[in-house]
Design an enzyme around this catalytic site. Sequence first.
Site, PDB file in Angstrom:
ATOM      1  N   GLU A 155       0.819  -1.173   0.122  1.00  0.00           N
ATOM      2  CA  GLU A 155      -0.111  -0.067   0.050  1.00  0.00           C
ATOM      3  C   GLU A 155       0.830   1.316  -0.137  1.00  0.00           C
ATOM      4  O   GLU A 155       1.810   1.297   0.805  1.00  0.00           O
ATOM      5  CB  GLU A 155      -0.693  -0.010   1.234  1.00  0.00           C
ATOM      6  N   LYS A 213     -10.396   1.234  -1.516  1.00  0.00           N
ATOM      7  CA  LYS A 213     -10.278   0.929  -0.035  1.00  0.00           C
ATOM      8  C   LYS A 213     -11.627   1.261   0.745  1.00  0.00           C
ATOM      9  O   LYS A 213     -11.880   2.429   0.527  1.00  0.00           O
ATOM     10  CB  LYS A 213      -9.165   1.390   0.634  1.00  0.00           C
ATOM     11  N   CYS A 243      -5.134  -3.219   3.769  1.00  0.00           N
ATOM     12  CA  CYS A 243      -4.585  -2.739   5.206  1.00  0.00           C
ATOM     13  C   CYS A 243      -5.928  -2.865   6.293  1.00  0.00           C
ATOM     14  O   CYS A 243      -6.372  -4.089   6.755  1.00  0.00           O
ATOM     15  CB  CYS A 243      -4.017  -1.297   5.329  1.00  0.00           C
TER      16      CYS A 243
END
Length: 518
Positions: A82, A181, A215
Amino acid sequence: MEGLKVIVMLWVCMGGISTSAHDSSLEFVAAVYEHAVIGAADRKTVLTKQQALKIVMTNMDIYELQIQRAKEHNTSIIVFPEYGLTGFGYTRDSFKPFLEDIPDPMKTNLTACNDPTTNLTTPIIYRLSCLARDNSIYIVANMGDIKVCHKDPHCPKDGRYQYNTNVVFNDMGTLVARYHKQHPFLNEMKVVDRPRVPEFITFITPFGKFGTMICFDVLFHDPAIPLVTEYNVDHIVFPTAWFDVLPLFSAIGFHGSWARGMEVNFLGANTHIPLYSNTGSGIYSPNGVKSYYRSMSSNGSLLIGVLSKNPRKTRRSEIPMISSEKIQAKIDEDAFYSNLFGDLFLFKELKNSEDSLSVCYNESEICCSLDYKMSAKRDDELFALGVFDGLHTLEGKYYLRICTLIKCQTLDRTSCGQQAFNSSTIFDSFTLKSQLNVKYAFPQVVGDGVTLLPGEWYHDMPVTKLISRKRLSHGLLTAAIFGRVYEYDEEQKNHATCGLCMSSGLMYVMTLIAWSIY
């Protein structure tokens, strides 16, 4: 911090077997790269498009070298971290020059490398496409997507959506997946937008079905859980910029536990910024770790591992919620509360070298028990059995039920739950049992110096027990069963912090300050 200086490379089957010897009909070779990211010197200054592109291409040059190295091991897919092309810590405006308008693969069949004109409009997409095509490899990378939205009633005031985005290219250079995301982390919400509807993005390869997320997403229900239970992926590709927070949130410990708990292969590629405790990448399977890396040195690392194309014995949605055998704990005046990452755990001290003990949270039926034997009870180390049942609110809001055996930071009980990196106490055996009443639980064991102990422990399925196979080779830092109760989560509109919980943990305040650059 000497215990932080650890580099671990664990190769396939722990026997040094060459990746060229794998059965291609049943297995494939995967790679992740933990990247020491190069970013702008001043993240607040708005660069020109060309200045931003120069930074991206400098990182891309390193990607290219790692791709070539990976191909020497017959690698089929490689995952990069990321913000690996840009670095993080930008403002909304200073991040904009790094963004490209990424097309939807569901609406277009784009092989950018076959059309040189795309190098003028989307040079990042163009180069990634060429790297995939020219090296005949699947590439998973993270970058920024921009969408102009003036006529959208939900459009931000600046007239654009900015997304933290994973892109996937197949081995012919075609863009096959794009994922935005869902759960931006803390100040990241000021820089990138959150999709109004969660995206469940999968892609099919000759070596299995993959899902992707980023994440902080891994801690929440959407998209993480449905990717496995509804979309039936066998492999997760996971770019991350994960901040290690012990005892329960080290990257290698938690990501490996997710692979075990969900019975999937998990390819986690982290950024490498030791100053902010960004480190910890790995290739994990339901049976344990194939290859991993964690280091506080200045260098990143390429990891290679052989994985099964079909890692799961059962479909995760078919596994019922099963409680372990009934645990009962008498009210014990010697039990004590201490702060573990903003949550008040109830602990019992391990006072003897060999014992059996149990603890229940606030007289509820959420209980843990431990049978253990130490090689020797050291006078300079304190261990405790802990339990928690409640809504975690420090850097996000998610409901936890946890059983854990941890090494406390010092001999002071109030340090139990604080970060400890080293342990000299060897356990000859332990059995940690949980009564959490959860459908989703994730097992982890982390040893001295923040290392994994592959082959030295196992768990049942569904996860209710952790059991040592033999005398541990390293001192123990953490053994935990990390339970999630997704239906009790609060809507993630604000990631508030819990100031009241912070009173006994100054280190967490410092952690949040470090995170503020994210």
